[in-house]
Write an enzyme that holds these catalytic residues in place. Structure first.
Site, mmCIF file in Angstrom:
data_model
loop_
_atom_site.group_PDB
_atom_site.id
_atom_site.type_symbol
_atom_site.label_atom_id
_atom_site.label_comp_id
_atom_site.label_asym_id
_atom_site.label_seq_id
_atom_site.Cartn_x
_atom_site.Cartn_y
_atom_site.Cartn_z
ATOM 1 N N LYS A 1 10.511 3.119 -3.921
ATOM 2 C CA LYS A 1 9.346 2.233 -3.892
ATOM 3 C C LYS A 1 9.447 1.184 -4.993
ATOM 4 C CE LYS A 1 6.383 5.774 -1.896
ATOM 5 N NZ LYS A 1 5.332 6.760 -2.139
ATOM 6 N N PHE B 1 0.858 -1.182 0.000
ATOM 7 C CA PHE B 1 0.000 0.000 0.000
ATOM 8 C C PHE B 1 0.889 1.225 0.000
ATOM 9 C CE2 PHE B 1 -2.545 -3.281 1.935
ATOM 10 C CZ PHE B 1 -3.814 -3.058 1.432
ATOM 11 N N ASP B 2 0.551 2.169 -0.853
ATOM 12 C CA ASP B 2 1.209 3.445 -0.756
ATOM 13 C C ASP B 2 0.433 4.243 0.275
ATOM 14 O OD1 ASP B 2 3.169 5.299 -1.662
ATOM 15 O OD2 ASP B 2 1.486 6.457 -2.440
ATOM 16 N N LYS B 3 1.117 4.744 1.310
ATOM 17 C CA LYS B 3 0.370 5.311 2.429
ATOM 18 C C LYS B 3 -0.407 6.551 2.025
ATOM 19 C CE LYS B 3 1.137 8.218 5.400
ATOM 20 N NZ LYS B 3 1.842 9.145 6.237
#
Lengths: 705, 229
Positions: A566, A389-391
């Site tokens: 990422k 998940f990308d915050k």
């Protein structure tokens, strides 16, 4: 893209010799679709009995009689015990009766079957019926000759049962395919069947298909809006969640645009249609879902490759079986063996094994508000082992807010606020927006020469002012006054986000931000965990903040990441764990979404055409992530089971038929059962939640009563 | 021919069950107002149903005959068939009465309704619609098929099922033609009576089978012939 079947929409098999231009007439993928289409057309043409079905009914009636006489002949029960001359006479009479009742079945059912086979042949798509027909005809012919000569075996029941069951089986398949196809268009159900059109002050209900752009429509409270339009009078709160992902009802007043398929909650609206019901936002969505259904995943490619070689193989086997058993046991044995081979061979099970399951799943996901762009994405999703998940914008609700502003005592507060608001106004980053909201609006002046540095902050190069992450400011050579350094450490240790402003070589102030995590997030993470998926949260926040979030959520959180970090981390996980799905908002994390095995973008309802991810959630309901993966896994399981069944059934069936011990009557029944198994398994995918979840928004589809 | 009489009464008494299951189908055949036309239509429909039942009965009888010939080495082969049929009747009867811990799941399939829908509209189609109705899964039908099986004869098997079918006609045809059906409580009573008749028929058949075992010296297939010198 090849042309779709006129009834079920399934891609037609490739044409071997038909020229593209000659495809003008109707084209069907199988006899069942032709039959079902005829039935459906008759029904829409006029209310009343269906002639096509009456033919089938009559054929079944005759077939039952033939079977009854055949059983009588087999058992000799009716006349066997009679002594004297009556028995042979009755025997002969029953043979004639068999023939009398069998011939109409040939006329009623073989005719349409032959017509379809020849049309397909003309279009360059030979099918298995071309093998079936000669077999049936030969069995009839042999039996007729036997009856007339009053010598030799008859087997009318074989031809009769094969014709009836092949017709029923193909029809069953077509019905299943049409159902799966309808599931693909499930979003269409969001539209009402009729719309209230206002013409010359009078209101009348017209069928949806007759609504044109420019029509003035009335939408009552509790009804769904029939097409895209613009409000001209009245106001109402409109629930747009399903199409835009916006969970709060939207207040609509004159001049506002409304979307077809959304629900007017509490007031009547008068709107001017700006698009036809099939066009507009919902129309584009439906078209995307359908396009996704027509793409081929790897399982379907495999099935198609086999299906392409299937027909020649069956033809060879049938000829070989006929020749061998004919030579060994006489013509009737050869004929029944050949016919068994042709009847038991079920290319249909191969053909529908995967697309049906994919259609039903894609349609079901669309109704949940999940858009899967290709069948292949669905298959990859089932293989996923880790979800990242990308915050920012994904795990946090709305936007964070500034809770504290710490200023160097030597600094003027208004000056800091003024500078910060100018810088923050130039960036769309959630933290910058929070700063902008915190600063008084009146002091903003337009400034040119702003530059956004991804993952770091904003810089006004003309004035040398910077707003962004403390690390970036330090790296840029900014000096930290001791008061601010202490405040920074304090904030970082409690895991809060900090953005700082600096100019003239000195950091002037700190904005401490706090954010709320999305409700339902921990449920979604728990469920991912139950599904044996590793969940990882990636964030650009400091390591301290990452740690704080990690302990709050109970998952691994990696902090201090730049966009390129990422992507690197993603590759690392893929090598270590397996396929990775990346969940993000599709804006700031587009590279990571593209790099992941499956990219899942949240909240793309307003902009479905955005090509950033293979899977798009129209809303931002995180519970849909595990649900989607569960449906994908279930779908692939059904696909595999269907394929194994279809391959296994055909191999075993063909071998048995070639041995000459399988009756064509049994083969015909087995063929129908096999198709029914594959179709029923696929259609079952349409129902029920796969993840035992109370919060999964499965109910959102139910149209308002 | 006593099975035929039993089946006729079984059909009559089972009507309450039929009205519950197939009542909606016969009512949907329509023709309001003209009672004679409606009745004629109902009778054609019923004929279709009876045709299917008879065919199924004939097939069951054929199966019984083939199965029985396998049992030829057993002197009481016929009694075995009757035992099988009788037990099936008892099970189905208890199921109808709701006395079994499980419930049979009826799944009409997906083609049946489509065929029925397409056919029921006209006099031409209505016979075939009845034929399709006859194929719908139904515990009562299965019970009497078991009896047809136990006759081990094509004609008698067909006759049993035809009699059962004829027995169901009065209630269903009258309902379809517009007659007002019994009040709910009476229907409930009748349904229970029907269930008990099925059970009773099963017991009678089992008793017949038992009698068959007694009068025929049974050779145990394991321990060889015994007694009777």
């Amino acid at each position: 893209m090849t042309r779709g079947c006129d009834f079920c929409g399934l891609a037609l098999p490739p044409s071997y010799w038909g020229r593209p231009g000659e495809d003008a007439g109707p084209a069907y993928c199988c006899f069942g679709c032709r039959f079902a289409h005829a039935v459906a057309q008759e029904r829409s043409d006029r209310a009343g009995p269906s002639l096509v079905l009456a033919r089938l009914g009559l054929a079944i009636f005759f077939a039952m009689n033939v079977m009854a006489f055949t059983m009588t002949l087999w058992s000799g029960d009716v006349y066997g015990s009679e002594p004297g001359a009556a028995a042979p006479l009755l025997h002969g009479i029953f043979r004639w009766l068999c023939m009398l009742f069998a011939l109409p079945v040939l006329i009623l059912l073989a005719g349409p079957l032959a017509a379809n086979a020849f049309d397909a042949l003309r279009q360059g798509r030979p099918n298995i019926d071309l093998l079936l027909l000669p077999g049936v005809l030969a069995s009839y012919l042999w039996s007729v000759v036997s009856v007339v000569r009053d010598d030799g075996p008859i087997f009318f029941e074989v031809g009769v049962v094969v014709l009836v069951f092949v017709t029923l089986g193909r029809w069953l398949e077509a019905t299943g395919k049409a159902k799966a196809s309808a599931a693909l268009d499930g979003l269409r159900k969001l539209l009402p069947e009729t719309a209230h059109v206002v013409r010359d002050g009078a209101e009348s209900a017209v069928p949806l298909a007759e609504v044109r752009p420019g029509d003035r429509l009335r939408v009552r409270a509790g009804e769904r809006i029939p097409c895209d339009g613009r409000v001209v009078a009245a106001w109402a709160a409109v629930d747009e969640q399903l199409l835009t992902g916006e969970s709060a009802p939207q207040a609509k007043q004159p001049g506002d645009a409304v979307i077809g398929g959304t629900l007017a909650l509490d007031g009547d609206l008068v709107i001017d249609a700006t698009a036809a019901p099939d066009g507009g936002h919902l129309g584009r969505l439906i078209a995307l879902v359908r396009a996704a259904g027509l793409t081929q995943g790897r399982y379907q490619k495999l099935a198609d490759r086999v299906a392409g070689r299937f027909l020649p193989l069956v033809a060879l086997l049938a000829i070989a079986a006929t020749a061998y058993h004919g030579w060994r046991g006489g013509v009737p044995a050869g004929l029944t063996a050949g016919l068994s081979v042709v009847v038991i061979a079920c290319p249909c099970a191969l053909g529908v094994a995967t697309p049906l399951a994919a259609w039903v799943a894609v349609g079901r996901l669309a109704r949940l508000g999940v858009l899967v762009r290709t069948s292949a994405a669905l298959e990859r999703l089932a293989d996923v082992r880790a979800v990242m998940f990308d915050k920012t914008g994904t795990l946090t609700v709305g936007e964070s807010a500034v809770t504290e502003l710490i200023i160097d005592p030597a600094q003027d507060r208004d000056e800091v606020l003024n500078a910060a608001s100018v810088l923050a106004g130039a960036s769309g980053h959630p933290m910058a927006r929070a700063v902008a909201r915190f600063c008084p609006a009146q002091c903003v002046t337009a400034v040119v020469g702003m530059k956004t540095v991804p993952g770091r902050g904003v810089i006004d190069e003309s004035a040398g002012r910077m707003l962004g992450s403390p690390a970036w400011l330090t790296a840029s050579g900014m000096h930290w006054p001791s008061g601010l350094t202490n405040a920074l450490h304090r904030a970082e240790q409690t895991g809060q986000s900090v953005t700082a402003i600096a100019w003239g070589g000195t950091v002037r102030g700190l904005f401490v931000l706090s954010e709320r995590l999305r409700p339902g997030l921990s449920d979604a993470l728990t469920r991912l965990n139950e599904m044996k998926l590793s969940a990882v949260v990636l964030t650009g926040d400091t390591v301290y903040r990452a740690r704080a979030i990690g302990s709050e959520l109970g998952v691994e959180v990696r902090g201090g990441l730049l966009p390129e970090d990422k992507v690197r981390l993603l590759d690392e996980y893929r090598a270590r764990i397996g396929a990775v799905a990346m969940v993000g908002d599709g804006l700031t994390d587009a590279p990571a979404l593209a790099q992941a095995d499956v990219g899942i973008a949240l909240g793309c309802g307003a902009d479905v055409a955005r090509e950033s991810a293979a899977v798009c959630l129209l809303g931002d309901e995180l519970a849909l992530v595990p649900e989607t993966i569960a449906i994908a896994r279930q779908t692939v399981k059904v696909m595999r089971r269907n394929l194994v069944w279809a391959f296994g059934y055909n191999v075993v069936g063909l071998a048995w038929a070639c041995s000459g011990t399988l009756s064509p009557v049994v083969a015909a029944v087995a063929m129908v059962v096999s198709s029914a198994f594959v179709i029923a398994g696929s259609l079952r995918l349409a129902g029920g939640s796969l993840v035992a979840a109370s919060s999964a928004p499965a109910e959102v589809v139910s149209p308002a009563a | 021919m006593n099975e035929c009489l039993l089946a006729l009464f079984g059909g009559l008494a089972g009507s309450a069950h039929c009205v519950g299951m197939c009542g909606g189908l016969v009512v949907s055949l329509g023709v309001r107002g003209q009672e004679m036309a409606a009745l004629r239509r109902q009778l054609i429909y019923a004929a279709g149903r009876v045709f299917t039942y008879s065919f199924a009965g004939l097939a069951a009888g054929y199966a019984g005959l083939r199965f029985g010939s396998e049992l030829d080495t057993w002197p009481a082969g016929r009694a075995v068939l009757q035992l099988v049929g009788g037990l099936a009747l008892i099970v189905v009867g208890l199921e109808l009465l709701g006395l079994l811990p499980w419930r049979a799941k009826g799944d009409a399939g997906c083609l049946g309704p489509a065929l029925f829908e397409g056919l029921r509209g006209s006099a031409r189609g209505v016979f075939f619609a009845g034929m399709i109705n006859g194929l719908l899964p139904c515990g009562l039908v299965y019970a009497w098929l078991a009896v047809a099986f136990s006759t081990a004869s094509l004609l008698r098997g067909a006759a049993v099922m035809a009699c059962f079918g004829v027995g169901t006609i009065p209630a269903l045809a009258a309902l379809g033609a517009g007659a007002r059906w019994l009040p709910c409580s009476a229907r409930h009573t009748l349904a229970r009576v029907g269930g008990w008749i099925v059970v009773g028929s099963g017991v009678a058949l089992v008793a017949t089978a038992a009698y068959g075992f007694v009068v025929t010296p049974v050779d145990c297939p394991l321990c060889g012939p015994h007694g009777v010198g």
